[in-house]
Design a protein around this motif. Sequence first.
Motif, PDB file in Angstrom:
ATOM      1  N   SER A 119     114.161  17.581  35.480  1.00 25.00           N
ATOM      2  CA  SER A 119     114.018  18.889  36.188  1.00 25.00           C
ATOM      3  C   SER A 119     113.482  18.013  37.642  1.00 25.00           C
ATOM      4  N   LEU A 120     113.758  19.025  38.618  1.00 25.53           N
ATOM      5  CA  LEU A 120     113.042  18.714  40.156  1.00 25.53           C
ATOM      6  C   LEU A 120     111.419  18.357  39.864  1.00 25.53           C
ATOM      7  N   VAL A 121     110.807  19.181  39.132  1.00 29.54           N
ATOM      8  CA  VAL A 121     109.528  18.949  38.954  1.00 29.54           C
ATOM      9  C   VAL A 121     109.098  17.868  38.551  1.00 29.54           C
ATOM     10  N   SER A 122     109.681  17.018  37.358  1.00 29.51           N
ATOM     11  CA  SER A 122     109.148  15.893  36.976  1.00 29.51           C
ATOM     12  C   SER A 122     109.510  14.754  38.291  1.00 29.51           C
ATOM     13  N   HIS A 123     110.452  14.853  39.153  1.00 35.68           N
ATOM     14  CA  HIS A 123     110.580  14.170  40.375  1.00 35.68           C
ATOM     15  C   HIS A 123     109.800  14.178  41.342  1.00 35.68           C
ATOM     16  N   LEU A 124     109.117  15.377  41.479  1.00 25.83           N
ATOM     17  CA  LEU A 124     108.045  15.792  42.601  1.00 25.83           C
ATOM     18  C   LEU A 124     106.733  15.788  41.966  1.00 25.83           C
ATOM     19  N   HIS A 125     106.416  16.006  41.016  1.00 31.07           N
ATOM     20  CA  HIS A 125     104.706  16.079  40.357  1.00 31.07           C
ATOM     21  C   HIS A 125     104.799  15.128  38.990  1.00 31.07           C
ATOM     22  N   GLY A 126     105.900  14.935  38.298  1.00 30.80           N
ATOM     23  CA  GLY A 126     105.683  14.444  37.005  1.00 30.80           C
ATOM     24  C   GLY A 126     105.974  13.120  36.684  1.00 30.80           C
ATOM     25  N   SER A 129     107.474  10.840  39.579  1.00 27.38           N
ATOM     26  CA  SER A 129     107.310  11.034  40.684  1.00 27.38           C
ATOM     27  C   SER A 129     106.742   9.686  41.380  1.00 27.38           C
ATOM     28  N   ALA A 130     106.178   8.803  40.870  1.00 28.88           N
ATOM     29  CA  ALA A 130     105.828   7.572  41.289  1.00 28.88           C
ATOM     30  C   ALA A 130     106.965   6.775  41.979  1.00 28.88           C
ATOM     31  N   GLU A 131     107.974   6.648  41.081  1.00 31.78           N
ATOM     32  CA  GLU A 131     109.435   6.134  41.359  1.00 31.78           C
ATOM     33  C   GLU A 131     109.792   6.629  42.781  1.00 31.78           C
ATOM     34  N   CYS A 132     109.611   7.776  43.034  1.00 29.75           N
ATOM     35  CA  CYS A 132     110.198   8.393  44.302  1.00 29.75           C
ATOM     36  C   CYS A 132     111.501   8.030  44.619  1.00 29.75           C
ATOM     37  N   ILE A 133     112.329   8.710  43.646  1.00 31.01           N
ATOM     38  CA  ILE A 133     113.799   8.607  43.769  1.00 31.01           C
ATOM     39  C   ILE A 133     114.590   9.231  44.744  1.00 31.01           C
ATOM     40  N   LEU A 134     113.832  10.572  45.080  1.00 30.16           N
ATOM     41  CA  LEU A 134     114.191  11.461  46.080  1.00 30.16           C
ATOM     42  C   LEU A 134     114.143  11.261  47.463  1.00 30.16           C
ATOM     43  N   ASP A 135     115.444  10.662  47.992  1.00 33.30           N
ATOM     44  CA  ASP A 135     115.112  10.150  49.396  1.00 33.30           C
ATOM     45  C   ASP A 135     115.617  11.930  50.211  1.00 33.30           C
ATOM     46  N   CYS A 136     115.886  11.475  51.445  1.00 29.06           N
ATOM     47  CA  CYS A 136     116.215  12.528  52.268  1.00 29.06           C
ATOM     48  C   CYS A 136     117.716  13.124  51.830  1.00 29.06           C
ATOM     49  N   THR A 137     118.529  12.483  51.583  1.00 27.52           N
ATOM     50  CA  THR A 137     119.955  12.806  51.378  1.00 27.52           C
ATOM     51  C   THR A 137     119.920  13.577  50.089  1.00 27.52           C
ATOM     52  N   ALA A 168     110.594  24.896  40.559  1.00 28.09           N
ATOM     53  CA  ALA A 168     111.195  23.534  40.536  1.00 28.09           C
ATOM     54  C   ALA A 168     111.503  23.134  39.064  1.00 28.09           C
ATOM     55  N   SER A 169     110.786  23.695  37.856  1.00 31.20           N
ATOM     56  CA  SER A 169     110.840  23.120  36.695  1.00 31.20           C
ATOM     57  C   SER A 169     112.263  23.940  36.094  1.00 31.20           C
ATOM     58  N   ASN A 170     112.850  24.789  36.901  1.00 27.81           N
ATOM     59  CA  ASN A 170     114.140  25.517  36.388  1.00 27.81           C
ATOM     60  C   ASN A 170     115.514  25.030  37.123  1.00 27.81           C
ATOM     61  N   VAL A 171     115.072  23.883  38.033  1.00 26.25           N
ATOM     62  CA  VAL A 171     116.143  23.285  38.778  1.00 26.25           C
ATOM     63  C   VAL A 171     116.210  21.772  38.098  1.00 26.25           C
ATOM     64  N   LEU A 172     117.006  21.727  37.222  1.00 29.08           N
ATOM     65  CA  LEU A 172     117.340  20.467  36.494  1.00 29.08           C
ATOM     66  C   LEU A 172     118.515  19.602  37.291  1.00 29.08           C
ATOM     67  N   LEU A 173     118.454  18.371  37.169  1.00 34.99           N
ATOM     68  CA  LEU A 173     119.470  17.510  37.867  1.00 34.99           C
ATOM     69  C   LEU A 173     120.358  16.637  37.183  1.00 34.99           C
ATOM     70  N   GLY A 229     106.740  17.836  49.030  1.00 33.43           N
ATOM     71  CA  GLY A 229     106.167  17.053  47.838  1.00 33.43           C
ATOM     72  C   GLY A 229     104.950  17.684  47.000  1.00 33.43           C
ATOM     73  N   LYS A 230     104.364  18.919  48.065  1.00 32.94           N
ATOM     74  CA  LYS A 230     103.362  19.395  47.345  1.00 32.94           C
ATOM     75  C   LYS A 230     103.908  20.709  46.532  1.00 32.94           C
ATOM     76  N   ARG A 231     102.696  20.721  45.608  1.00 32.73           N
ATOM     77  CA  ARG A 231     102.793  21.840  44.627  1.00 32.73           C
ATOM     78  C   ARG A 231     103.132  23.464  45.250  1.00 32.73           C
ATOM     79  N   ALA A 232     103.708  24.178  44.629  1.00 33.98           N
ATOM     80  CA  ALA A 232     104.014  25.393  45.164  1.00 33.98           C
ATOM     81  C   ALA A 232     102.879  26.304  44.825  1.00 33.98           C
TER      82      ALA A 232
END
Length: 344
Positions: A119-126, A129-137, A168-173, A229-232
Motif C-alpha cells: 500500500s501507499l502507506v507502507s511506502h510513505l510511513h511503513g 519508507s526507508a528505501e524511498c522508492i517513490l520519486d516525483c514521477t 493511503a492504506s486503501n491505495v494499493l500499488l 510524506g507527512k501523516r494525514a
Amino acid sequence: MQLFSSCCGKGSAGDKEAKTEPPRKIFSLKELHAATNSFNYDNKLGEGRFSSVYWGQLSDGSQIAVKRLKSWTNREDINFTLEVEILSRIRHKNLLSVRGYCNEGQERLLVYDYMPSLSLVSHLHGQHSAECILDCTKRIKIAITSAQAIAYLHHHATPRVVHGDVRASNVLLDSEFEARVTDFGYGKLMPEDEAKSNNNNGYLSPERVASEAGDVYSFGILLLELVSGKRAKLGLTEWVLPLVYERKFGEIVDQRVKEEDVGERLKKVVLVGLLCAQREAEMRPTMSQVVEMLMNESKEKMSELECNPLFKKPCSSGDENHREDQEGADVITEEKDDHHQQQE
Ligand SMILES: Nc1ncnc2c1ncn2[C@@H]1O[C@H](COP(=O)(O)OP(=O)(O)OP(=O)(O)O)[C@@H](O)[C@H]1O
C-alpha cells in the motif's frame, strides 16, 4: 451511511464493464484455509480497524490477499452476499475489486488479487519508507491513477459509489506503481461510527458525512500526504498553506526525495490537494475536475490554478482563521523536527 447513489448512472461506462467481467467466485472456507496456511501469523500482511489481511496462494498458483472481517455479527441487517456482489461488479483498471468471497458460519472473508508493491502507506510511513522508492514521477502517477479510480466510482460506476474511506492504506500499488484503490463502498459492511470516532482521523471532512464531497476532501489530504510524506493528521493543510503563500514548494516536498526541482514538479499536486481539502464542501472540485487538473499539462491552466484566491495570503494576519492555521501548523512542525532528528 449512503454509499450507493440512488441515481444509477444511466448509460454510464459502468454498464458496459459490468457485462464483460468474469463471474464472482464463492470460495469455501476450506479452500481459503489451505491457501493461507490456516490464517497463519506468518501470512499476515496487515491489520486494520475492521479486518486482518493474509497472503495466500490458490491451487492454480495465483497469489491472493484474504481479508477476514472482524465484528461482522453486529451488522446482521446488511446482506453480506448482496453487498459484495454489487461491489464486485464495479470494475476499473485502477480499482482493486473483490475477486471472490466466503460466507460460512461466522466467517466473512473477501478475496482480492495480491498487490506485490503493497500500500501507499507502507511506502510513505511503513516498511518500505526507508528505501524511498517513490520519486516525483511515481508520486504524480499515483496521484493521477488514484484520482481516476475515485472519479470512476463517483461519475461512471453503476450504481454510483461513495468510497467513504479514502486514505493511503486503501491505495494499493501494482508492479508499475499505478494505484489500485480498494475498500470502496465497503464502509457499508462496517460499524458506522468507527471512522468518525477517531479524533485524529485527518482524512475526515469537517461535515463528517460520507458523500462525494467528503471523498474529495479525503483525497485532498491524501495528495498533501503523498507530496510531503507527512501523516494525514489534523493541521496538515494549515502547515502547507503558509508555505504556498510564500511559494516555498520545495519545503513542502518529502525531504527523502532527492531530485532537482521537486517543488516545481509537485506544485500542481499540492495546489489541487489544497483545493480539494477546503473546509466548505461546495468550494471543492468534483473528482472529474480533479483528474482534469492533474492531467492537464498546459501552462495556461497552471497559471489559472496558481491564481486561485485560496493561494493568496489573507490581508489581516490577526484574524481567527489565521490563528487556527498557526495552531494546526505547530502540530506538523513538531512532527517535521522529529522526522529530521530520526534521519540524522
Ligand atoms: N490486495 C492486497 N495486496 C497486498 N497487501 C494488501 C492487500 N490488501 C490489503 N493489504 C495490506 O493489508 C493491510 C491491512 O489492510 P486492511 O484493509 O485490513 O486495513 P487498512 O486499510 O490498513 O486500515 P483500515 O481498514 O483501518 O482503514 C494494508 O495496509 C495493506 O498493506
